[in-house]
Design a protein around this motif. Sequence first.
Motif, PDB file in Angstrom:
ATOM      1  N   TYR A 189     -31.016   7.671  20.410  1.00 10.74           N
ATOM      2  CA  TYR A 189     -30.672   8.626  21.471  1.00 10.74           C
ATOM      3  C   TYR A 189     -29.530   9.509  20.983  1.00 10.74           C
ATOM      4  N   PHE A 191     -31.712  21.841  24.409  1.00 11.04           N
ATOM      5  CA  PHE A 191     -32.430  20.944  23.504  1.00 11.04           C
ATOM      6  C   PHE A 191     -33.032  21.721  22.337  1.00 11.04           C
ATOM      7  N   GLU A 216     -22.438  11.140  20.287  1.00 10.31           N
ATOM      8  CA  GLU A 216     -21.348  11.852  19.630  1.00 10.31           C
ATOM      9  C   GLU A 216     -20.659  10.931  18.617  1.00 10.31           C
ATOM     10  N   MET A 248     -23.255   9.366  33.770  1.00  6.23           N
ATOM     11  CA  MET A 248     -23.511   9.728  32.372  1.00  6.23           C
ATOM     12  C   MET A 248     -25.003   9.918  32.171  1.00  6.23           C
ATOM     13  N   SER A 249     -25.384  11.017  31.576  1.00  4.12           N
ATOM     14  CA  SER A 249     -26.769  11.127  31.160  1.00  4.12           C
ATOM     15  C   SER A 249     -26.857  11.714  29.757  1.00  4.12           C
ATOM     16  N   TYR A 250     -26.173  12.847  29.505  1.00  3.95           N
ATOM     17  CA  TYR A 250     -26.169  13.409  28.158  1.00  3.95           C
ATOM     18  C   TYR A 250     -24.757  13.332  27.583  1.00  3.95           C
ATOM     19  N   PRO A 251     -24.631  13.355  26.254  1.00  5.69           N
ATOM     20  CA  PRO A 251     -23.278  13.430  25.670  1.00  5.69           C
ATOM     21  C   PRO A 251     -22.557  14.661  26.202  1.00  5.69           C
ATOM     22  N   SER A 252     -21.228  14.581  26.285  1.00  8.50           N
ATOM     23  CA  SER A 252     -20.472  15.639  26.969  1.00  8.50           C
ATOM     24  C   SER A 252     -20.648  17.001  26.315  1.00  8.50           C
ATOM     25  N   ALA A 253     -20.769  17.039  24.984  1.00  8.90           N
ATOM     26  CA  ALA A 253     -20.934  18.335  24.318  1.00  8.90           C
ATOM     27  C   ALA A 253     -22.235  18.998  24.747  1.00  8.90           C
ATOM     28  N   LEU A 254     -23.252  18.188  25.008  1.00  9.64           N
ATOM     29  CA  LEU A 254     -24.536  18.735  25.447  1.00  9.64           C
ATOM     30  C   LEU A 254     -24.454  19.183  26.909  1.00  9.64           C
ATOM     31  N   ILE A 302     -23.193  16.416  18.071  1.00  6.94           N
ATOM     32  CA  ILE A 302     -24.208  15.489  18.551  1.00  6.94           C
ATOM     33  C   ILE A 302     -25.169  15.084  17.452  1.00  6.94           C
ATOM     34  N   ALA A 310     -19.666  26.416  22.697  1.00 10.01           N
ATOM     35  CA  ALA A 310     -20.436  25.276  23.219  1.00 10.01           C
ATOM     36  C   ALA A 310     -21.678  25.039  22.369  1.00 10.01           C
ATOM     37  N   LYS A 351     -24.110  21.438  18.491  1.00  6.34           N
ATOM     38  CA  LYS A 351     -24.843  21.287  17.223  1.00  6.34           C
ATOM     39  C   LYS A 351     -24.056  20.408  16.246  1.00  6.34           C
ATOM     40  N   LEU A 400     -30.304  22.306  20.001  1.00  7.81           N
ATOM     41  CA  LEU A 400     -29.881  21.050  19.388  1.00  7.81           C
ATOM     42  C   LEU A 400     -30.794  20.675  18.221  1.00  7.81           C
ATOM     43  N   ALA A 459     -22.931  25.909  30.272  1.00  4.19           N
ATOM     44  CA  ALA A 459     -22.618  27.277  29.815  1.00  4.19           C
ATOM     45  C   ALA A 459     -23.876  28.146  29.826  1.00  4.19           C
ATOM     46  N   LYS A 493     -21.897  20.258  28.383  1.00  7.60           N
ATOM     47  CA  LYS A 493     -21.103  21.479  28.369  1.00  7.60           C
ATOM     48  C   LYS A 493     -21.982  22.675  27.997  1.00  7.60           C
ATOM     49  N   LEU A 494     -22.839  22.476  27.011  1.00  3.39           N
ATOM     50  CA  LEU A 494     -23.724  23.556  26.571  1.00  3.39           C
ATOM     51  C   LEU A 494     -24.716  23.921  27.679  1.00  3.39           C
TER      52      LEU A 494
END
Lengths: 198, 198
Positions: free
Chosen positions: A62, B30, A65, B1-7, A54, A46, A51, B33, B13, B9-10
């Motif tokens: 903002y 963050f 992806e 929706m607020s953050y991209p899905s990869a974020l 995004i 994850a 990293k 990131l 986790a 997910k992180l």
Amino acid sequence: MSYPSALEKLIKALGKLPGIGPKTATRLAFFLLFSPKEEVSHLAKAMLEAKEKIGRCSRCGYLAEDSLCAICQDPKRDRSLLCVVQDPRDVAVLEKAGAYKGTYFVLHGALSPIEGFGPEELHIPRLLKLIEEEKIKELIVATNPNVEGDATALYLSRQARPLGVKVTRIAFGLPVGGDLEYADALTLSRALEGRREI
Amino acid sequence: MSYPSALEKLIKALGKLPGIGPKTATRLAFFLLFSPKEEVSHLAKAMLEAKEKIGRCSRCGYLAEDSLCAICQDPKRDRSLLCVVQDPRDVAVLEKAGAYKGTYFVLHGALSPIEGFGPEELHIPRLLKLIEEEKIKELIVATNPNVEGDATALYLSRQARPLGVKVTRIAFGLPVGGDLEYADALTLSRALEGRREI
């Protein structure tokens, strides 16, 4: 010698995270050591994926992806309204509130000569170009209510107004559900300044 | 929706780590990131490597990168002394104090019927076999000073004494540098119980 070197390395790496001291880093390292392997690799993956995947939205800055973020891609958003914020997290907070239907522009900072943040670093030339090209009607400046945020708001209004765009600042005052008694002097004076007829 | 899905997910986790709530998880995500890529992959690699390389010492149950841990491999340690602890972290604490030159045995828990920790789960049969085979002279029981730890110590002394080994319990009393006034009643009574002639 106290821990095996692979564990010492992990504790040291975790200790570099903000707010994580050596004791917490040790606690986290032990937790990971005794977690199932899939969970540890899930977390590691994850981190790497976030990293890797995004980047920044090419229009608003903002997190995205793709080349454009989900908000800029959304055809239901009002593209004539642009809300300027300092940080990507501010977008998430405003989205959660759900009261705004326009699009955003993320400065990734605020004017601060000490930190070396000038108009270039904040992508303000790109913002001005976007206002012209997309014929933005209103620029809502939602930078933070502090010295840097206010200075940035003032600078933006001076630069953007000549382009024929309406520049507004979000309101500052008493938080809803708050209590006059506990409000600080600055918030109170801002609340008085921003009073409206009822 | 607020953050991209990869974020998202992180954040999710990271939020599974102990003591890390959603706000801290977001802050950490963050931070990662906006960290250099090498640092993020260094952390991810450290996590995977620690998980992969570190197992348990086949003799004492402490953390080891090889079949035997660094302590059991050390020819300078006194192998006739065996200190029993509940947790691998206890070994590290004792090693840091530097006052002990024998070897260890890690139970990875304490007797607790509620949690399903019986003698088998604590590797006590293996401990008894080790005492016999290596002709251990003294077994120092350093389990925690609480109900489970004391019960474990009592059980161990009953099981080990018939093998001809001397079984001792580490001393409990006032911490050095402490103040009588601030000691709790249990610690005080233990300190009185353990008094010695001077």
